[in-house]
Scaffold this motif. Structure first.
Motif, PDB file in Angstrom:
ATOM      1  N   ALA A 184       7.658   2.505   5.328  1.00 53.79           N
ATOM      2  CA  ALA A 184       6.717   1.568   4.707  1.00 53.79           C
ATOM      3  C   ALA A 184       6.412   1.991   3.265  1.00 53.79           C
ATOM      4  N   ARG A 185       7.392   2.598   2.635  1.00 54.58           N
ATOM      5  CA  ARG A 185       7.208   3.032   1.249  1.00 54.58           C
ATOM      6  C   ARG A 185       7.074   1.820   0.329  1.00 54.58           C
ATOM      7  N   PRO A 186       6.124   1.830  -0.592  1.00 55.90           N
ATOM      8  CA  PRO A 186       5.991   0.701  -1.516  1.00 55.90           C
ATOM      9  C   PRO A 186       7.177   0.604  -2.467  1.00 55.90           C
ATOM     10  N   HIS A 187       7.478  -0.597  -2.899  1.00 53.90           N
ATOM     11  CA  HIS A 187       8.543  -0.822  -3.867  1.00 53.90           C
ATOM     12  C   HIS A 187       7.972  -0.553  -5.264  1.00 53.90           C
ATOM     13  N   ALA A 188       8.331   0.559  -5.840  1.00 52.06           N
ATOM     14  CA  ALA A 188       7.831   0.956  -7.152  1.00 52.06           C
ATOM     15  C   ALA A 188       8.714   2.094  -7.646  1.00 52.06           C
ATOM     16  N   ASP A 189       8.460   2.543  -8.883  1.00 55.97           N
ATOM     17  CA  ASP A 189       9.315   3.583  -9.453  1.00 55.97           C
ATOM     18  C   ASP A 189       8.550   4.717 -10.116  1.00 55.97           C
ATOM     19  N   ALA A 190       7.262   4.765  -9.907  1.00 58.24           N
ATOM     20  CA  ALA A 190       6.461   5.910 -10.358  1.00 58.24           C
ATOM     21  C   ALA A 190       5.269   6.043  -9.428  1.00 58.24           C
ATOM     22  N   LEU A 191       4.855   7.265  -9.197  1.00 55.87           N
ATOM     23  CA  LEU A 191       3.675   7.483  -8.380  1.00 55.87           C
ATOM     24  C   LEU A 191       2.861   8.629  -8.954  1.00 55.87           C
ATOM     25  N   VAL A 192       1.565   8.581  -8.669  1.00 61.75           N
ATOM     26  CA  VAL A 192       0.576   9.470  -9.262  1.00 61.75           C
ATOM     27  C   VAL A 192      -0.342   9.953  -8.163  1.00 61.75           C
ATOM     28  N   THR A 248       7.326   9.699  -1.058  1.00 56.68           N
ATOM     29  CA  THR A 248       8.279   9.098  -1.987  1.00 56.68           C
ATOM     30  C   THR A 248       8.143   7.575  -1.944  1.00 56.68           C
ATOM     31  N   LEU A 249       9.004   6.901  -2.706  1.00 53.64           N
ATOM     32  CA  LEU A 249       8.941   5.455  -2.867  1.00 53.64           C
ATOM     33  C   LEU A 249      10.221   4.778  -2.391  1.00 53.64           C
ATOM     34  N   HIS A 250      10.169   3.465  -2.272  1.00 49.41           N
ATOM     35  CA  HIS A 250      11.372   2.639  -2.185  1.00 49.41           C
ATOM     36  C   HIS A 250      11.638   2.175  -3.616  1.00 49.41           C
ATOM     37  N   GLN A 251      12.524   2.865  -4.302  1.00 47.77           N
ATOM     38  CA  GLN A 251      12.724   2.640  -5.731  1.00 47.77           C
ATOM     39  C   GLN A 251      13.570   1.391  -5.978  1.00 47.77           C
ATOM     40  N   VAL A 252      13.139   0.593  -6.963  1.00 49.82           N
ATOM     41  CA  VAL A 252      13.790  -0.699  -7.197  1.00 49.82           C
ATOM     42  C   VAL A 252      14.082  -0.954  -8.676  1.00 49.82           C
ATOM     43  N   HIS A 253      14.067   0.089  -9.510  1.00 51.53           N
ATOM     44  CA  HIS A 253      14.326  -0.054 -10.954  1.00 51.53           C
ATOM     45  C   HIS A 253      13.298  -0.970 -11.621  1.00 51.53           C
ATOM     46  N   SER A 254      12.051  -0.803 -11.227  1.00 53.47           N
ATOM     47  CA  SER A 254      10.960  -1.593 -11.777  1.00 53.47           C
ATOM     48  C   SER A 254      10.196  -0.781 -12.821  1.00 53.47           C
TER      49      SER A 254
END
Length: 252
Positions: A83-91, A64-70
């Motif tokens: 250490a999850r990246p700050h993002a809101d979609a992953l593939v 999962t991610l560190h979601q930031v409404h980006s």
């Protein structure tokens, strides 16, 4: 017992939109709260995440991610939870990897190109939606070998128009971005409007060339027994809220 909501369009792909049923959390977070950023007991969250993953793709590794409404999308990798990246979609195109996004009124979108073996998961709050987070996810999928003409998308439980009241400034922000966006707003109380974020996200997907977009039409705010809701918790003055998860992956 966990009973995932599934999309007909993704029937051949391991996936599910989960609600709050089937978890071990109690109190305000009662049920399947998977939010690492919530104030819930950490052990309960970890167990709920394990249960969620096993319900969709047993033996897979959950990412999962560190979601930031980006509007940022990333390729999934085996990063630690802290250490999850700050993002809101992953593939991903990696078998055995289960990708997920957390929501509590925002729009969860799951995407798949079966032929290419590429899947995506998107968290679209209003900021990410208008910023193009779904477009970013589609671009990442294409970079991994997908073809947008083959991608199918499903939109899971989110806040419905009847429950999503916004002000004039909010409407104006969307209308200035595109006058056609006015169609996603219905008149409400004086000076207020009801926003159809599910319809807006579906239109963004269709406008990006996704030929099949399925909407489940489930309202997180109105259905307390099945879903967590940030706005419902806020209206009640509650100090915290749970998060549900949408998951998709490729068999190992």
């Amino acid at each position: 017992m966990i009973r995932p909501f599934r999309a007909r369009s993704l029937a051949e792909v391991p996936h599910g939109f989960l609600g709050r049923e089937g978890g071990v959390s109690t109190g305000l977070h009662a049920g399947l709260n998977v939010g690492l950023g919530s104030q819930d007991d950490r052990a309960a969250i970890v167990e709920n995440r394990r249960r969620a993953a096993e319900a969709i793709l047993p033996g897979a590794t959950l990412v999962t991610l560190h979601q930031v409404h980006s509007a940022d999308a990333v390729i999934a990798a085996l990063w630690p939870d802290d250490a999850r990246p700050h993002a809101d979609a992953l593939v991903t195109d990696r078998p055995g990897l289960l990708i997920g996004v957390l929501t509590a009124d925002c729009v969860p979108v799951l995407l798949a190109d079966r032929a290419a073996g590429v899947v995506g998961a998107v968290h679209a709050g209003w900021k990410g939606a208008i910023g193009g987070v779904t477009d970013a996810a589609i671009a990442r999928m294409e970079a991994a070998g997908a073809d947008r003409a083959r991608i199918v998308a499903a939109i899971g439980p989110c806040i419905a128009r009847a429950s999503y009241e916004v002000d004039e400034g909010f409407l104006r922000r969307f209308a200035e971005a595109d006058p056609e966006n006015a169609r996603f707003f219905a008149d409400g109380r004086p000076g207020r409007h009801q926003f159809d974020i599910e319809g807006y996200v579906a239109a963004r997907l269709a406008g990006a060339g996704i030929g099949r977009v399925e909407m489940l039409g489930l309202d997180t705010y109105a259905d307390e027994s099945r879903f967590f809701s940030f706005r419902r918790a806020t209206h009640r003055g509650e100090p915290d809220y749970g998060r549900q998860i949408a998951l998709i992956g490729l068999p190992g």
